[in-house]
Motif scaffolding. Structure first.
Motif, mmCIF file in Angstrom:
data_model
loop_
_atom_site.group_PDB
_atom_site.id
_atom_site.type_symbol
_atom_site.label_atom_id
_atom_site.label_comp_id
_atom_site.label_asym_id
_atom_site.label_seq_id
_atom_site.Cartn_x
_atom_site.Cartn_y
_atom_site.Cartn_z
ATOM 1 N N PHE A 1 -6.605 -23.525 3.014
ATOM 2 C CA PHE A 1 -7.147 -22.163 2.908
ATOM 3 C C PHE A 1 -6.012 -21.165 3.165
ATOM 4 O O PHE A 1 -5.340 -21.223 4.186
ATOM 5 C CB PHE A 1 -8.267 -21.954 3.927
ATOM 6 C CG PHE A 1 -8.956 -20.624 3.795
ATOM 7 C CD1 PHE A 1 -10.038 -20.472 2.943
ATOM 8 C CD2 PHE A 1 -8.517 -19.519 4.509
ATOM 9 C CE1 PHE A 1 -10.679 -19.249 2.816
ATOM 10 C CE2 PHE A 1 -9.144 -18.296 4.384
ATOM 11 C CZ PHE A 1 -10.229 -18.157 3.529
ATOM 12 N N GLU A 2 -5.824 -20.241 2.225
ATOM 13 C CA GLU A 2 -4.734 -19.265 2.359
ATOM 14 C C GLU A 2 -5.123 -17.948 1.693
ATOM 15 O O GLU A 2 -5.728 -17.921 0.618
ATOM 16 C CB GLU A 2 -3.446 -19.804 1.723
ATOM 17 C CG GLU A 2 -2.251 -18.862 1.864
ATOM 18 C CD GLU A 2 -0.981 -19.428 1.252
ATOM 19 O OE1 GLU A 2 0.085 -18.816 1.414
ATOM 20 O OE2 GLU A 2 -1.070 -20.498 0.595
ATOM 21 N N LEU A 3 -4.758 -16.863 2.347
ATOM 22 C CA LEU A 3 -4.883 -15.525 1.768
ATOM 23 C C LEU A 3 -3.483 -15.056 1.374
ATOM 24 O O LEU A 3 -2.545 -15.168 2.161
ATOM 25 C CB LEU A 3 -5.489 -14.544 2.776
ATOM 26 C CG LEU A 3 -6.894 -14.867 3.292
ATOM 27 C CD1 LEU A 3 -7.326 -13.830 4.323
ATOM 28 C CD2 LEU A 3 -7.897 -14.921 2.147
ATOM 29 N N VAL A 4 -3.352 -14.537 0.173
ATOM 30 C CA VAL A 4 -2.049 -14.077 -0.312
ATOM 31 C C VAL A 4 -2.126 -12.579 -0.596
ATOM 32 O O VAL A 4 -2.953 -12.131 -1.402
ATOM 33 C CB VAL A 4 -1.617 -14.832 -1.586
ATOM 34 C CG1 VAL A 4 -0.260 -14.311 -2.066
ATOM 35 C CG2 VAL A 4 -1.556 -16.329 -1.318
ATOM 36 N N ILE A 5 -1.267 -11.833 0.078
ATOM 37 C CA ILE A 5 -1.176 -10.390 -0.148
ATOM 38 C C ILE A 5 -0.078 -10.139 -1.174
ATOM 39 O O ILE A 5 1.086 -10.479 -0.947
ATOM 40 C CB ILE A 5 -0.843 -9.630 1.154
ATOM 41 C CG1 ILE A 5 -1.807 -10.022 2.274
ATOM 42 C CG2 ILE A 5 -0.850 -8.131 0.909
ATOM 43 C CD1 ILE A 5 -3.241 -9.687 1.992
ATOM 44 N N VAL A 6 -0.440 -9.556 -2.299
ATOM 45 C CA VAL A 6 0.535 -9.186 -3.334
ATOM 46 C C VAL A 6 0.742 -7.680 -3.251
ATOM 47 O O VAL A 6 -0.182 -6.903 -3.509
ATOM 48 C CB VAL A 6 0.045 -9.595 -4.740
ATOM 49 C CG1 VAL A 6 1.096 -9.215 -5.783
ATOM 50 C CG2 VAL A 6 -0.254 -11.083 -4.788
ATOM 51 N N TRP A 7 1.956 -7.295 -2.875
ATOM 52 C CA TRP A 7 2.262 -5.879 -2.651
ATOM 53 C C TRP A 7 3.288 -5.433 -3.693
ATOM 54 O O TRP A 7 4.468 -5.670 -3.572
ATOM 55 C CB TRP A 7 2.796 -5.701 -1.233
ATOM 56 C CG TRP A 7 3.024 -4.273 -0.816
ATOM 57 C CD1 TRP A 7 3.097 -3.175 -1.617
ATOM 58 C CD2 TRP A 7 3.222 -3.801 0.522
ATOM 59 N NE1 TRP A 7 3.325 -2.049 -0.889
ATOM 60 C CE2 TRP A 7 3.401 -2.402 0.442
ATOM 61 C CE3 TRP A 7 3.265 -4.429 1.762
ATOM 62 C CZ2 TRP A 7 3.632 -1.619 1.575
ATOM 63 C CZ3 TRP A 7 3.494 -3.647 2.886
ATOM 64 C CH2 TRP A 7 3.669 -2.259 2.798
ATOM 65 N N ARG A 8 2.800 -4.780 -4.727
ATOM 66 C CA ARG A 8 3.686 -4.252 -5.766
ATOM 67 C C ARG A 8 3.909 -2.758 -5.551
ATOM 68 O O ARG A 8 3.074 -2.073 -4.956
ATOM 69 C CB ARG A 8 3.094 -4.503 -7.154
ATOM 70 C CG ARG A 8 3.094 -5.960 -7.575
ATOM 71 C CD ARG A 8 2.592 -6.101 -9.003
ATOM 72 N NE ARG A 8 1.165 -5.805 -9.076
ATOM 73 C CZ ARG A 8 0.208 -6.722 -8.989
ATOM 74 N NH1 ARG A 8 0.537 -7.995 -8.809
ATOM 75 N NH2 ARG A 8 -1.064 -6.386 -9.079
ATOM 76 N N ILE A 9 5.032 -2.285 -6.083
ATOM 77 C CA ILE A 9 5.352 -0.855 -6.010
ATOM 78 C C ILE A 9 5.501 -0.355 -7.439
ATOM 79 O O ILE A 9 6.412 -0.775 -8.158
ATOM 80 C CB ILE A 9 6.638 -0.611 -5.200
ATOM 81 C CG1 ILE A 9 6.457 -1.157 -3.780
ATOM 82 C CG2 ILE A 9 6.978 0.875 -5.154
ATOM 83 C CD1 ILE A 9 7.724 -1.237 -2.984
ATOM 84 N N GLN A 10 4.605 0.507 -7.846
ATOM 85 C CA GLN A 10 4.547 0.944 -9.233
ATOM 86 C C GLN A 10 5.056 2.375 -9.392
ATOM 87 O O GLN A 10 4.927 3.199 -8.488
ATOM 88 C CB GLN A 10 3.114 0.845 -9.756
ATOM 89 C CG GLN A 10 2.566 -0.577 -9.770
ATOM 90 C CD GLN A 10 1.155 -0.652 -10.316
ATOM 91 O OE1 GLN A 10 0.405 0.321 -10.268
ATOM 92 N NE2 GLN A 10 0.781 -1.809 -10.840
ATOM 93 N N ILE A 11 5.614 2.643 -10.572
ATOM 94 C CA ILE A 11 6.057 3.991 -10.928
ATOM 95 C C ILE A 11 5.275 4.399 -12.172
ATOM 96 O O ILE A 11 5.386 3.754 -13.218
ATOM 97 C CB ILE A 11 7.571 4.035 -11.208
ATOM 98 C CG1 ILE A 11 8.345 3.453 -10.022
ATOM 99 C CG2 ILE A 11 8.024 5.462 -11.489
ATOM 100 C CD1 ILE A 11 9.839 3.362 -10.250
ATOM 101 N N ASP A 12 4.466 5.459 -12.060
ATOM 102 C CA ASP A 12 3.618 5.835 -13.187
ATOM 103 C C ASP A 12 4.394 6.628 -14.238
ATOM 104 O O ASP A 12 5.613 6.814 -14.135
ATOM 105 C CB ASP A 12 2.384 6.603 -12.705
ATOM 106 C CG ASP A 12 2.732 7.977 -12.127
ATOM 107 O OD1 ASP A 12 3.884 8.436 -12.281
ATOM 108 O OD2 ASP A 12 1.836 8.604 -11.520
ATOM 109 N N GLU A 13 3.691 7.103 -15.255
ATOM 110 C CA GLU A 13 4.317 7.793 -16.382
ATOM 111 C C GLU A 13 5.065 9.051 -15.958
ATOM 112 O O GLU A 13 6.049 9.443 -16.577
ATOM 113 C CB GLU A 13 3.247 8.154 -17.422
ATOM 114 C CG GLU A 13 2.657 6.961 -18.152
ATOM 115 C CD GLU A 13 3.658 6.315 -19.094
ATOM 116 O OE1 GLU A 13 4.514 7.037 -19.632
ATOM 117 O OE2 GLU A 13 3.581 5.085 -19.284
#
Length: 288
Positions: free
Chosen positions: A216-228
């Motif tokens: 059992f594992e929880l994975v945090i995906v933390w992306r940093i986005q730059i919009d238009e």
């Protein structure tokens, strides 16, 4: 040619006279006004040169201090810079008091761990009433990084020829990357058994495991986005890795709705408090 030789001989004679005046006292009754005048002129010229040099050093020191302040404030350091200017003013423009100049700029620098090179052209058109400037070409070269988000952003900045957006967004992007790195590192140090960073503190993912629940594992995906528009925003998602048997026992769909509940929790508690609450929930179960 004769006039040049005569001038050279006159200068040599004056130099000889000055040297003699330095080592020999003037004879009684000798007219020393010319010598004194020459010394005054030399002293005045030297003094003006010293004052000018002092002012330049002071001004240079002030500019260096301002540059250092801006570098500290923005995290952006310019290492090399060059500029070439080309006058594009035609005869017809000159008659109309219009001046057209093309400036070619090249610079390289870094923003913390990201290195870049820029080349851009700035066209200036000036008349009697106004001065307008526009960037006509922009080329950005980024050193290879693990941040795939930057590739699309750089292409967009080049297409729009928006130099301000590039520097502003790069600054905030790096700030968010540093914040993510510090946050992951802190949780790894605080909960070393529960937190796993597959790529170290610079990773964009953080795994949370429970020793009492194998698989059992929880994975945090933390992306940093730059919009238009160049606005930098963090985007966090929760992924679950759960054994098939556990999914079959989850009659209320808690695991299925976990990602949505995670986003709701982010809006209420914020990033750090939400992550810590997840870690503590699994860590407490393991302790019990």
């Amino acid at each position: 040619m004769d006039s040049q030789r005569a001038e050279a001989r006159a200068l040599e004679a004056e130099i000889t006279a000055l040297r003699r005046a330095c080592v020999e006292p003037p004879a009684p009754g000798e007219d020393t006004s010319r010598v004194r005048k020459s010394f005054r002129e030399i002293y005045q010229a030297d003094s003006e040169g010293w004052e000018l040099s002092k002012d330049l050093r002071s001004h240079l020191g002030h500019l260096e201090s301002e540059l250092q302040f801006l570098s500290t404030l923005t995290g952006i350091s310019i290492r090399h810079y060059s500029k070439k200017t080309e006058d594009l003013t035609s005869t017809e423009m000159t008659e109309k008091s219009i001046k057209k100049v093309l400036q070619r700029h090249r610079l390289s620098g870094d923003c913390h761990m990201i290195t870049f090179q820029l080349e851009f052209q700035l066209l200036e058109i000036q008349n009697e009433e106004s001065l307008s400037s526009v960037i006509t070409d922009l080329s950005i070269i980024m050193e290879p990084t693990e941040y795939s988000e930057l590739s699309e952003f750089v292409s967009r900045a080049e297409e729009r020829r928006d130099l301000f957006m590039f520097f502003r967004s790069l600054h905030f992007f790096v700030e968010w990357c540093e914040y993510r790195k510090r946050t992951f590192k802190r949780f790894k140090e605080k909960y070393p058994e529960a937190v796993h960073l597959s790529e170290g503190a610079s990773s964009s993912c953080m795994g949370i495991r429970s020793p009492s629940r194998p698989g059992f594992e929880l994975v945090i995906v933390w992306r940093i986005q730059i919009d238009e528009e160049g606005k930098v925003l963090p985007k966090l998602d929760l992924l679950t890795k759960v054994p098939l048997q556990a999914l079959e026992l989850d009659k209320n769909g808690v695991i299925e709705t976990a990602p949505l509940s995670f986003r709701t929790l982010l809006g209420v508690l914020g990033i750090e408090a939400t992550l810590e609450s997840l870690i503590k929930s699994l860590h407490t179960e393991a302790s019990n």
